[in-house]
Design an enzyme around this catalytic site. Structure first.
Site, mmCIF file in Angstrom:
data_model
loop_
_atom_site.group_PDB
_atom_site.id
_atom_site.type_symbol
_atom_site.label_atom_id
_atom_site.label_comp_id
_atom_site.label_asym_id
_atom_site.label_seq_id
_atom_site.Cartn_x
_atom_site.Cartn_y
_atom_site.Cartn_z
ATOM 1 N N GLU B 283 0.821 -1.205 0.000
ATOM 2 C CA GLU B 283 0.000 0.000 0.000
ATOM 3 C C GLU B 283 0.864 1.266 0.000
ATOM 4 O O GLU B 283 0.454 2.313 -0.483
ATOM 5 C CB GLU B 283 -0.926 -0.017 1.236
ATOM 6 C CG GLU B 283 -2.234 0.685 1.045
ATOM 7 C CD GLU B 283 -3.234 0.362 2.154
ATOM 8 O OE1 GLU B 283 -2.894 0.545 3.339
ATOM 9 O OE2 GLU B 283 -4.353 -0.076 1.834
ATOM 10 N N HIS B 304 7.671 -26.865 -0.834
ATOM 11 C CA HIS B 304 6.969 -27.957 -1.486
ATOM 12 C C HIS B 304 5.741 -27.454 -2.246
ATOM 13 O O HIS B 304 4.852 -28.225 -2.580
ATOM 14 C CB HIS B 304 6.586 -29.018 -0.460
ATOM 15 C CG HIS B 304 7.781 -29.698 0.137
ATOM 16 N ND1 HIS B 304 8.083 -31.011 -0.076
ATOM 17 C CD2 HIS B 304 8.791 -29.212 0.913
ATOM 18 C CE1 HIS B 304 9.212 -31.328 0.553
ATOM 19 N NE2 HIS B 304 9.651 -30.251 1.169
ATOM 20 N N LYS B 419 -14.525 1.511 -3.774
ATOM 21 C CA LYS B 419 -15.606 1.932 -2.873
ATOM 22 C C LYS B 419 -16.632 2.776 -3.605
ATOM 23 O O LYS B 419 -17.842 2.613 -3.424
ATOM 24 C CB LYS B 419 -15.034 2.741 -1.700
ATOM 25 C CG LYS B 419 -14.167 1.928 -0.757
ATOM 26 C CD LYS B 419 -13.726 2.806 0.410
ATOM 27 C CE LYS B 419 -12.651 2.132 1.244
ATOM 28 N NZ LYS B 419 -12.110 3.051 2.267
#
Lengths: 445, 445
Positions: B283, B304, B419
């Site tokens: 961010e 793995h 938003k």
């Protein structure tokens, strides 16, 4: 059936798919005829455990016995020997499954690291509870799992005595050879098979994944049925099937310089499915200096952590959104509040699930405006059958995408490199040669 | 003190660091003089909560009260309002902390997504237990948290009645304004402050992180002391301090075309610290089409799964290994086994921790041979003081690295984009304008 939508990735047009047409047709041939690289590892293609089969019956019987005589199952395995089972259980039964009093035994995954603290913690959680162990290893000598199992065997034998311990330990291993098979035969453990033609990351629909999942209360009949039906839908179709589009799309993105694929779910229960996906694609394609780096995120949570980067950071990725078509029927409804201090009354009467769907669409469009394109994988939802479909879709997509990339999607030669060094440093017999040189290198750090 | 080692990344030489000398000196000035971009968000630099302060005393008192009168604390927050606390608790108290019977209340993090299923599950885990709620939001209108809190408020009030509910709800919010503060004042909730000059991702050492951590039994005195001492070590030093080397190293890698930084720990308890790290750096730097994409992995487990890619895949990344200098004193010892069927007797007498360290060094050298270079961040180990040092090290490194990248490390303009779309789709008053256009776009998908 699983669907794949890419229309909203406007930069990609039909000509892009056509450019990969030849490679895709070749990949399809390898998949259908089992004659490409790594073709002896295509056992997953037709499933090695069918819903109505002796093997599946035995798995379900064993699971029923464990559910009857145990409060806890400890699953010992690493990589493909734990990720699939953990992912399926967390998605279908929530990551809180071990705390829910719903009649299912607790299932813990150990032996997937050298973190002794975690093993101690899990053993402390076993106090006063009846325990069974499922040790999963093709060879029986994978160090992380073998170390944990050596400690757990001692624990089980000192707690239950040798005989009862043996009845509470189940080995999932090679059918014919290996250290774990030998031990299991000597001790009389019940055994299940890791087929020779199924690699670890493709093994969730074998006993490797099915037994722990069944113990946790997962309906493995439906899981396998979903996978079989997805398989049938691919075989009944041509290159227009969504799975080919997804395989091609990934390679289109890579050819344009994208380095990362971000697998996105809007459900926190999907988090470990993301880890499973990362192994599946990362290990299959990350070779010969190629491959998309697979990451995963849980939205909308991670929109508040990684969202800024996806929206405005380096334009190195695309997003693959995994979307359940059938929402959560028990999703809470937003209550009305006379005061409306938080200003949320415009949401009252909606479910959180409704809001989640709007968040998804709003985000997709915002990220596209920012330059990050998204594709959507639609699947049924949070039930065994739909998850089986999705798993098979990813299996096939991974094989096809790897073939389009012109690698062997089924080997993992690079995994040995760290082990060789580690064995030399630990003084494993046969690995002494490199030790001095390694120590000199370490001293120089 | 936290150390940074990069000698083993042989491709990077002193001249590379010198090339960034000017930018680094400038970044240092911004940090020391608080006169760079986003300088009104540098509150974290000197810590806003000092170990011996009225604010800290009040946090500890509140935590003690919750520990006394509650079995469960529900923490409502998203992004920086939950990641830091969850990371600190999981690292110091293990991800199993809610199941361990060690006298600490259970702590659950909710309101960080629209997943209603998770909220239902957590509420089911509260049955028969005494509950408190800590709602954390600067404005009180962040949708995910506000939605969950609206539901939880109803839950608390119907369970405890309005008065007792109010005594069991603690608000961490703005000091002077906002919907949550207003509500808290009306209802009489105890309040703690999110300072104006500390962004969410830098807030773990404010009440945002300290209160939940203290409830979980974390020694916040030591945590803060560690951070202060790391701060002092930077201020007492010049550009030769490890934090500058790390900040420069990241930018050297980026300038060479690396797109990803993989933060590696060999301890599964560190997993959420990885998530915290991803927010902090992603961010802060993911803007203006720049930034390294932050990923994290837990080794040897993920060797793995992702190990193949790191060893042999696209050469797009470098690894940053976080290494505790003091190992785990309670790490189990590998037992000797007369039969030695698993061939592990060469390890007997060693601890799992010993093996983990060898795995780390062996892996580092293997990955280097494969072309992926690693750097090491050494810190004390799994205790509050050392974690405080590490957290501050990352704060400072992030600010410096962002300044070297010539972005504002403290804003997150891209988080608003999704938003806006979401609000329009949800019909939030004031956002009606874009709705029709968005719906048309969605219909075209």
């Amino acid at each position: 059936m699983v669907n794949f939508r890419y229309k909203q990735a406007e930069s990609v047009v039909e000509a892009d798919f056509e450019a990969f047409g030849e490679l895709l047709a070749k990949a399809d041939g390898f998949y259908r005829n089992k004659n490409g690289k790594g073709n002896d590892f295509l056992g997953w293609r037709d499933l090695t455990v069918l819903p109505e089969s002796e093997e599946h019956d035995r798995i379900k019987k064993c699971a029923a016995r464990i559910r009857e005589n145990s409060d806890v199952l400890l699953v010992v395995g690493i990589g493909g020997s734990y990720l699939g089972a953990r992912a399926v259980i967390e998605y279908l039964k929530t990551p809180y499954h071990n705390q829910l009093k719903n009649g299912n035994p607790e299932v813990y995954f150990v032996g997937n690291s050298f973190a002794g603290g975690e093993l101690n913690t899990v053993l402390s959680l076993c106090e006063g509870k009846r325990v069974s162990v499922n040790v999963i290893s093709k060879s029986g000598t994978t160090t992380e799992s073998a170390v944990a199992f050596r400690i757990l065997r001692e624990y089980m034998e000192s707690r239950y005595g040798k005989e009862e311990a043996a009845s509470r330990i189940i080995a999932t291993t090679d059918a014919n050879r290996g250290a774990l098979l030998s031990l299991a035969k000597t001790e009389g453990y019940e055994c299940f098979v890791i087929p020779d033609d199924v690699g670890g990351r493709f093994s969730v629909l074998t006993a490797v994944g099915l037994l722990p999942a069944a113990v946790a209360g997962v309906d493995t009949d439906a899981l396998l049925k979903g996978a079989l039906d997805e398989r049938a839908s691919i075989f009944a179709c041509d290159l227009s099937h969504p799975v080919y589009k997804y395989a091609a799309f990934r390679n289109i993105m890579l050819s344009r310089g994208k380095t990362n694929e971000l697998l996105v779910s809007y459900d926190p229960d999907f988090r470990f499915m993301g880890e499973w996906f990362k192994q599946l694609f990362g290990e299959s394609e990350g070779k010969e200096k190629k491959g998309l780096f697979p990451s995963s995120a849980t939205y909308s949570s991670d929109l508040h952590s990684l969202g800024q980067f996806v929206q405005e950071g380096s334009p190195i990725m695309f997003e693959t959104i995994v979307r359940p078509v059938n929402g959560d029927k028990n999703s809470p409804v937003i209550p009305f509040d006379n005061e409306n201090g938080d200003g949320l009354n415009f949401l009252s009467g909606m479910t959180m699930d409704d809001i989640n769907e709007k968040a998804m669409m709003g985000t997709l469009l915002a990220h596209r405006d920012g330059g990050t394109e998204s594709v959507i994988i639609d699947f049924g939802g949070k039930d065994e059958y739909s998850l089986g479909e999705l798993i098979y879709f990813f299996f096939a997509a991974c094989a096809l995408s790897g073939y389009v990339l012109e690698v062997n999607p089924f080997d993992q030669p690079g995994v040995e490199a760290y082990k060789k060094n580690m064995f030399a440093l630990l003084g494993k017999p046969g690995y002494e040669a490199g030790k001095e040189e390694l120590l000199a290198k370490i001293n120089a750090i």
